[in-house]
Design an enzyme around this catalytic site. Structure first.
Site, short mmCIF file in Angstrom:
data_model
loop_
_atom_site.label_atom_id
_atom_site.label_comp_id
_atom_site.label_asym_id
_atom_site.label_seq_id
_atom_site.Cartn_x
_atom_site.Cartn_y
_atom_site.Cartn_z
N ASP A 41 -1.86 6.79 1.34
CA ASP A 41 -1.83 5.42 1.82
C ASP A 41 -2.14 5.36 3.31
O ASP A 41 -2.04 6.36 4.03
CB ASP A 41 -0.45 4.80 1.61
CG ASP A 41 -0.26 4.28 0.19
OD1 ASP A 41 -1.24 4.26 -0.56
OD2 ASP A 41 0.87 3.88 -0.14
N LYS A 63 -3.83 0.48 1.25
CA LYS A 63 -2.55 -0.13 1.01
C LYS A 63 -1.77 -0.44 2.29
O LYS A 63 -0.71 0.10 2.55
CB LYS A 63 -1.68 0.72 0.08
CG LYS A 63 -2.30 1.03 -1.26
CD LYS A 63 -2.47 -0.21 -2.10
CE LYS A 63 -1.14 -0.76 -2.60
NZ LYS A 63 -1.34 -1.93 -3.48
N MET A 176 7.18 -6.39 6.00
CA MET A 176 6.01 -7.21 5.62
C MET A 176 6.27 -8.69 5.88
O MET A 176 5.91 -9.56 5.07
CB MET A 176 5.65 -6.96 4.15
CG MET A 176 5.22 -5.53 3.88
SD MET A 176 5.01 -5.14 2.12
CE MET A 176 6.72 -5.02 1.59
#
Length: 264
Positions: A41, A63, A176
């Site tokens: 990732d 990602k 996030m």
């Protein structure tokens, strides 16, 4: 290099840790050393790829939040096809594979395809990044528990759990969430948390780490002024005031008040 006929297809889901390459586990390193192919990732440190044998393929599947180089469904299929072609697939994922990492989805897909799966937990940025900045998620007299929430759901909306967390006295850790910083601020303000301390840590554990501290009422403004971006860990709660910068700002503010209002 194609796998030998006797090599059994298998997958190791390996947590790479929060960013610092020295924060991977010994078991994770050993998996990389025995890899036949590595799928990594964007949040996994590139230096970790050096542990893999020089001849093995290294496949970047991206990602990052909002910027997916390869769709999750395609990653699942790639894991299985690589396992059948090469043998031991190491899926190197930032943080811990089971914390907002879709590790369990990949595990189930691989197992259903007949691929043996080994899970290697990783150090999560959830607790490690605040700790490296002198912020304990729990501390006697300040916080008895903590919430860990994704700021943005798979539908692109703000998680409803943030509203529930804002009503508690617990430390709230949001991953996030940078694209939803205004909504997060409004939610906490709606429950009277305007003065609650906040620390936002970008690129935690890395040399280019950036930190901003504020109160809820000016957290979005602080993000703009400090130029903070994803990936970042947002910590909201009384423990955020233990960050050295927050303490320094509080001391300076108190001194300014004393100097402006001398005794006598």
């Amino acid at each position: 290099m194609p796998k030998a006929e006797t090599t059994k297809p298998r997958l190791s889901l390996v947590g790479a840790g929060p960013g610092d390459p020295e924060l991977i586990t010994l078991k994770g390193v050993r998996c990389l050393e025995s890899a036949d192919v590595v799928l990594y990732d964007a949040l996994a440190n590139d230096k970790l790829l050096d542990y893999a044998p020089a001849h093995v393929p290294r496949i970047d599947v991206g990602k990052r939040a909002g910027r997916h180089k390869v769709a999750q469904e395609d990653i699942n299929k790639l894991i299985v096809s690589c396992a059948r072609q090469y043998g031991h697939v190491v899926r190197l994922k930032g943080g811990d594979p089971y914390i907002f990492g879709r590790g369990h989805e990949e595990q189930l897909y691989a197992e259903q395809a007949g691929v043996e799966v080994n899970l290697v937990p990783g150090i999560s940025s959830v607790n490690a990044v605040p700790a490296l900045n002198a912020i304990p998620l729990t501390r006697r007299g300040l916080s008895e528990s903590f919430w860990v929430i994704t700021g943005t759901t798979r539908k692109g909306t703000v998680s409803k759990d943030i509203e529930l967390a804002a009503q508690s006295s617990a430390t709230v850790v949001i991953l996030m969430g940078m694209s939803k910083i205004h909504e997060i601020q409004q939610t906490f303000e709606g429950f009277g948390k305007q003065e609650t301390p906040v620390a936002i840590i970008q690129n935690g554990s890395l040399p280019n780490e950036k930190v901003g501290v504020a109160n809820v009422k000016n957290m979005a403004k602080m993000v703009e002024e400090e130029g903070l971006e994803a990936p970042a860990v947002i910590v909201i709660g009384e423990v955020a005031a233990l960050h050295p910068t927050y303490i320094s700002q509080a001391v300076n503010a108190e001194l300014s008040i004393k100097n402006a209002c001398p005794e006598g």
